[in-house]
Design a protein around this motif. Structure first.
Motif, PDB file in Angstrom:
ATOM      1  N   TRP A   2       3.340  -1.060  -0.122  1.00 67.94           N
ATOM      2  CA  TRP A   2       4.597  -0.905  -1.096  1.00 67.94           C
ATOM      3  C   TRP A   2       5.744  -1.643  -0.348  1.00 67.94           C
ATOM      4  CZ3 TRP A   2       4.864   1.672  -5.141  1.00 67.94           C
ATOM      5  CH2 TRP A   2       3.872   2.629  -5.433  1.00 67.94           C
ATOM      6  N   ILE A   3       5.271  -1.918   1.054  1.00 62.60           N
ATOM      7  CA  ILE A   3       6.633  -3.151   1.567  1.00 62.60           C
ATOM      8  C   ILE A   3       6.594  -4.295   0.951  1.00 62.60           C
ATOM      9  CG2 ILE A   3       6.825  -4.050   3.494  1.00 62.60           C
ATOM     10  CD1 ILE A   3       6.163  -1.602   5.175  1.00 62.60           C
ATOM     11  N   VAL A   4       5.445  -4.990   0.791  1.00 63.41           N
ATOM     12  CA  VAL A   4       4.854  -6.300   0.081  1.00 63.41           C
ATOM     13  C   VAL A   4       5.657  -6.175  -1.543  1.00 63.41           C
ATOM     14  CG1 VAL A   4       3.287  -7.833  -0.819  1.00 63.41           C
ATOM     15  CG2 VAL A   4       3.068  -6.788   1.627  1.00 63.41           C
ATOM     16  N   LEU A   5       5.375  -5.087  -2.150  1.00 62.68           N
ATOM     17  CA  LEU A   5       5.892  -4.793  -3.476  1.00 62.68           C
ATOM     18  C   LEU A   5       7.370  -4.646  -3.413  1.00 62.68           C
ATOM     19  CD1 LEU A   5       3.242  -2.509  -5.142  1.00 62.68           C
ATOM     20  CD2 LEU A   5       3.474  -4.922  -5.464  1.00 62.68           C
ATOM     21  N   GLU A  51       7.663 -12.523   3.906  1.00 58.56           N
ATOM     22  CA  GLU A  51       6.827 -11.833   2.813  1.00 58.56           C
ATOM     23  C   GLU A  51       5.334 -12.663   3.132  1.00 58.56           C
ATOM     24  OE1 GLU A  51       6.070 -10.540  -1.444  1.00 58.56           O
ATOM     25  OE2 GLU A  51       8.107 -11.530  -0.885  1.00 58.56           O
ATOM     26  N   MET A  52       5.436 -14.106   3.125  1.00 61.94           N
ATOM     27  CA  MET A  52       4.213 -14.844   3.615  1.00 61.94           C
ATOM     28  C   MET A  52       3.666 -14.596   4.593  1.00 61.94           C
ATOM     29  SD  MET A  52       3.897 -16.165   0.573  1.00 61.94           S
ATOM     30  CE  MET A  52       2.950 -17.421   0.566  1.00 61.94           C
ATOM     31  N   PHE A  53       4.496 -14.473   5.823  1.00 58.31           N
ATOM     32  CA  PHE A  53       3.862 -13.927   7.156  1.00 58.31           C
ATOM     33  C   PHE A  53       3.216 -12.547   6.911  1.00 58.31           C
ATOM     34  CE2 PHE A  53       4.496 -11.734  11.082  1.00 58.31           C
ATOM     35  CZ  PHE A  53       3.827 -12.508  11.988  1.00 58.31           C
ATOM     36  N   LYS A  57      -0.678 -12.109   7.533  1.00 58.44           N
ATOM     37  CA  LYS A  57      -1.102 -11.054   8.616  1.00 58.44           C
ATOM     38  C   LYS A  57      -2.062  -9.831   8.076  1.00 58.44           C
ATOM     39  CE  LYS A  57       0.379  -8.865  12.738  1.00 58.44           C
ATOM     40  NZ  LYS A  57       1.802  -8.394  13.751  1.00 58.44           N
ATOM     41  N   TYR A  58      -1.545  -9.358   7.130  1.00 61.78           N
ATOM     42  CA  TYR A  58      -2.183  -8.147   6.564  1.00 61.78           C
ATOM     43  C   TYR A  58      -3.221  -8.435   5.219  1.00 61.78           C
ATOM     44  CZ  TYR A  58       0.764  -5.914   9.916  1.00 61.78           C
ATOM     45  OH  TYR A  58       1.496  -5.485  11.142  1.00 61.78           O
TER      46      TYR A  58
END
Length: 73
Positions: A2-5, A51-53, A57-58
């Motif tokens: 959800w954070i990425v979205l 966001e790319m980081f 990472k995940y």
């Protein structure tokens, strides 16, 4: 996930705000609109780097493939 979205949504909002204020600047020639447009672009770049980081990472967690339960002979 959800954070990425939500970060993708924030990227779209920042890019839209920057383009909108830039086109308003072309019509009115107010310097404050140009400064706000540049601030939106700067924030866009910072959020894109973050966001790319996070994606790098995940990536194992975000793009996890489902387990295949079929028997293989």
């Amino acid at each position: 996930m959800w954070i990425v979205l939500s970060l993708f949504l924030l990227l779209g909002i920042l890019l839209g705000a920057s383009l909108t204020t830039f086109f308003f600047f072309l019509n009115t020639h107010l310097d404050s609109l140009m400064i706000f447009s540049y601030l939106c672009i700067l924030t866009f770049i910072i959020v894109l780097i973050v966001e790319m980081f996070l994606i790098n990472k995940y990536k194992n967690i975000l793009f996890k493939k489902g387990d295949n339960y079929e028997k293989q002979d």
